[in-house]
Design an enzyme around this catalytic site. Sequence first.
Site, PDB file in Angstrom:
ATOM      1  N   CYS A  18       0.813   0.205   2.961  1.00 40.77           N
ATOM      2  CA  CYS A  18       0.845  -0.878   2.410  1.00 40.77           C
ATOM      3  C   CYS A  18       1.195  -0.933   1.309  1.00 40.77           C
ATOM      4  O   CYS A  18       0.940   0.566   0.569  1.00 40.77           O
ATOM      5  CB  CYS A  18      -0.597  -1.846   3.020  1.00 40.77           C
ATOM      6  SG  CYS A  18      -1.002  -2.860   4.359  1.00 40.77           S
ATOM      7  N   PRO A  19       2.100  -1.544   0.248  1.00 41.08           N
ATOM      8  CA  PRO A  19       3.181  -2.714   0.880  1.00 41.08           C
ATOM      9  C   PRO A  19       3.866  -2.219   1.838  1.00 41.08           C
ATOM     10  O   PRO A  19       4.147  -3.923   2.265  1.00 41.08           O
ATOM     11  CB  PRO A  19       2.870  -3.575  -0.321  1.00 41.08           C
ATOM     12  CG  PRO A  19       3.208  -2.179  -0.707  1.00 41.08           C
ATOM     13  CD  PRO A  19       2.389  -0.851  -0.963  1.00 41.08           C
TER      14      PRO A  19
END
Length: 80
Positions: A18-19
């Site tokens: 992530c992201p």
Amino acid sequence: MQNSAAAPTLLDITRETCPMTFVRTRLALDGLPSGAVLRVTLRGSEPLKNVTRSTESLGHTLLSTENGPDGTHILTIRKH
């Protein structure tokens, strides 16, 4: 509009964190026509939660979630 019998597009983001998991998913969805299906393979609970929440907030439909024995998940998403 895409034929409903067409094979889904596959995206493997198991090596992403992530992201970037959502960024890669969004780019893949942006490149598909409305109604197309994307199958995303990802790893871990955080990407699962974030990609699911983010794609639904953009109006796409989560068709299914499959949990693998190795910590992977496969999301099947229909583009709005």
